[in-house]
Design an enzyme around this catalytic site. Structure first.
Site, PDB file in Angstrom:
ATOM      1  N   THR A  28       0.483  -1.369  -0.098  1.00 24.76           N
ATOM      2  CA  THR A  28       0.303  -0.221  -0.236  1.00 24.76           C
ATOM      3  C   THR A  28       0.720   1.032   0.155  1.00 24.76           C
ATOM      4  O   THR A  28       1.800   1.330   0.795  1.00 24.76           O
ATOM      5  CB  THR A  28      -0.848  -0.096   1.400  1.00 24.76           C
ATOM      6  OG1 THR A  28      -1.871  -1.334   1.377  1.00 24.76           O
ATOM      7  CG2 THR A  28      -1.864   0.874   1.236  1.00 24.76           C
ATOM      8  N   SER A  30       1.893   5.069  -2.249  1.00 26.22           N
ATOM      9  CA  SER A  30       2.356   6.018  -3.516  1.00 26.22           C
ATOM     10  C   SER A  30       3.363   4.422  -4.372  1.00 26.22           C
ATOM     11  O   SER A  30       3.337   4.780  -5.506  1.00 26.22           O
ATOM     12  CB  SER A  30       2.646   7.319  -3.542  1.00 26.22           C
ATOM     13  OG  SER A  30       3.701   6.997  -2.580  1.00 26.22           O
ATOM     14  N   GLY A  82       6.240  -1.019  -0.605  1.00 30.56           N
ATOM     15  CA  GLY A  82       7.201   0.560  -0.217  1.00 30.56           C
ATOM     16  C   GLY A  82       7.522   0.610   1.301  1.00 30.56           C
ATOM     17  O   GLY A  82       7.069  -0.728   1.773  1.00 30.56           O
ATOM     18  N   ALA A  83       8.407   1.627   1.893  1.00 34.05           N
ATOM     19  CA  ALA A  83       8.426   1.514   3.835  1.00 34.05           C
ATOM     20  C   ALA A  83       8.324   3.269   3.766  1.00 34.05           C
ATOM     21  O   ALA A  83       8.110   3.944   2.668  1.00 34.05           O
ATOM     22  CB  ALA A  83       9.547   0.918   3.407  1.00 34.05           C
ATOM     23  N   ASP A  84       8.587   3.770   5.195  1.00 33.41           N
ATOM     24  CA  ASP A  84       8.177   5.033   4.990  1.00 33.41           C
ATOM     25  C   ASP A  84      10.185   4.602   6.295  1.00 33.41           C
ATOM     26  O   ASP A  84      10.658   5.944   5.941  1.00 33.41           O
ATOM     27  CB  ASP A  84       8.267   5.353   6.818  1.00 33.41           C
ATOM     28  CG  ASP A  84       6.449   4.897   6.453  1.00 33.41           C
ATOM     29  OD1 ASP A  84       5.906   5.476   5.529  1.00 33.41           O
ATOM     30  OD2 ASP A  84       5.324   4.117   6.533  1.00 33.41           O
ATOM     31  N   GLY A  97       1.289   4.570   5.768  1.00 29.19           N
ATOM     32  CA  GLY A  97      -0.553   5.018   5.022  1.00 29.19           C
ATOM     33  C   GLY A  97      -1.590   3.939   6.213  1.00 29.19           C
ATOM     34  O   GLY A  97      -2.791   3.933   5.642  1.00 29.19           O
ATOM     35  N   GLU A 103      -0.394  -5.311   5.885  1.00 28.46           N
ATOM     36  CA  GLU A 103       0.853  -5.452   5.298  1.00 28.46           C
ATOM     37  C   GLU A 103       1.854  -6.302   6.223  1.00 28.46           C
ATOM     38  O   GLU A 103       2.113  -7.414   5.161  1.00 28.46           O
ATOM     39  CB  GLU A 103       1.417  -4.047   5.659  1.00 28.46           C
ATOM     40  CG  GLU A 103       1.017  -3.127   4.800  1.00 28.46           C
ATOM     41  CD  GLU A 103       1.493  -1.464   5.385  1.00 28.46           C
ATOM     42  OE1 GLU A 103       1.272  -0.943   3.952  1.00 28.46           O
ATOM     43  OE2 GLU A 103       1.664  -1.452   5.967  1.00 28.46           O
ATOM     44  N   LYS A 121      14.551   6.986   1.614  1.00 22.51           N
ATOM     45  CA  LYS A 121      14.383   5.553   3.070  1.00 22.51           C
ATOM     46  C   LYS A 121      15.182   4.789   3.684  1.00 22.51           C
ATOM     47  O   LYS A 121      14.889   4.242   4.841  1.00 22.51           O
ATOM     48  CB  LYS A 121      13.242   4.713   2.429  1.00 22.51           C
ATOM     49  CG  LYS A 121      11.948   5.563   1.673  1.00 22.51           C
ATOM     50  CD  LYS A 121      10.634   6.203   2.629  1.00 22.51           C
ATOM     51  CE  LYS A 121       9.783   7.026   1.793  1.00 22.51           C
ATOM     52  NZ  LYS A 121       9.039   6.326   0.657  1.00 22.51           N
TER      53      LYS A 121
END
Ligand code: 5RP
Length: 232
Positions: A28, A30, A82-84, A97, A103, A121
């Site tokens: 989940t 962008s 993805g990842a933060d 998100g 996830e 990141k």
């Protein structure tokens, strides 16, 4: 290259990890959205996908990709998300998100976790990005009191309800020296559904967007967690 262009590049590079004729786990955010756009180009070569959020499910279906319920699937060959933040040991903070719980569930079923992320990141120590924690609403007061033991500043994400009907508390101001220990300890708080540390099950490979192209990082090439920045 802009951050978004890096996201597009790593999303495309992740197609190399998709297994022909199989079901793909899809994250989940962008970067994951760019991956869905790429995946749509090869949708005739996969059976379909499992979604980690309602937003991702809708986007996959809009692209004509069949979405399977996770309970209808015994194993996923690959999960792409993805990842933060991600560190050298492939441990991550996720949940920017708010989809961290689903996830984590989908990635637990996957044989391989491919993290797709822009250069910003990659961090030496996790925790600059506030750590998302999914909380059952009636437990909010209790969880906030318990979180005081961990330091940092808990902030309830305003106006946000997860796909599971719960709240997100973002725990800011941490320097996470031992991500496995913190992930485990936070999960012991009654009322916490899950937290955004993906350390017990880190990524297997990270496709990192950089100004000079996609870098492939694997945990095997990195120092062990205990010697890496962010380790104990
Ligand atoms: C969503 C996530 C995302 O993977 C994370 O927030 C990264 O998002 P983006 O790809 O938009 O930078 O964990 O819950």
């Amino acid at each position: 290259m802009t951050q978004d262009e890096q996201k597009q590049e790593v999303a495309r590079a992740a197609l190399a990890h998709v297994v022909e004729g199989e079901i793909v786990g899809v994250g989940t955010g962008s970067t994951a959205n760019h991956f869905i756009t790429c995946l749509a180009e090869i949708k005739h070569r996969i059976r379909g996908a499992v979604a980690s959020s309602e937003a991702t499910r809708k986007r996959l279906e809009a692209h004509g990709i069949t979405v399977f319920d996770l309970n209808a699937v015994d194993e996923l060959r690959v999960y792409v998300d993805g990842a933060d933040e991600i560190n050298a040991a492939m441990q991550m903070i996720k949940g920017g998100g708010g989809a961290l719980t689903r996830e984590k569930i989908v990635s637990a079923v996957a044989r391989k976790f491919v993290c797709i992320a822009d250069a910003a990141k990659l961090v030496p120590v996790l925790g600059h990005f506030p750590l998302p924690i999914e909380v059952i609403p009636m437990a909010l007061g209790h969880v906030k009191r318990e979180l005081a033991r961990f330091g940092g500043t808990p902030v309830v994400r305003p106006g946000f309800v997860t796909d599971n009907g719960n709240l997100i508390v973002d725990l800011g101001g941490l320097m996470i020296a031992d991500p496995v220990q913190l992930e485990t300890a936070l999960n012991q708080i009654v009322g916490v559904v899950s937290n955004g540390l993906f350390a017990c099950r880190p990524a297997d490979v990270c496709l990192l967007g950089t100004a000079s192209g996609v870098r492939t990082l694997t945990a095997a090439e990195q120092p062990p967690a205990s010697q890496a920045p962010g380790g104990t």
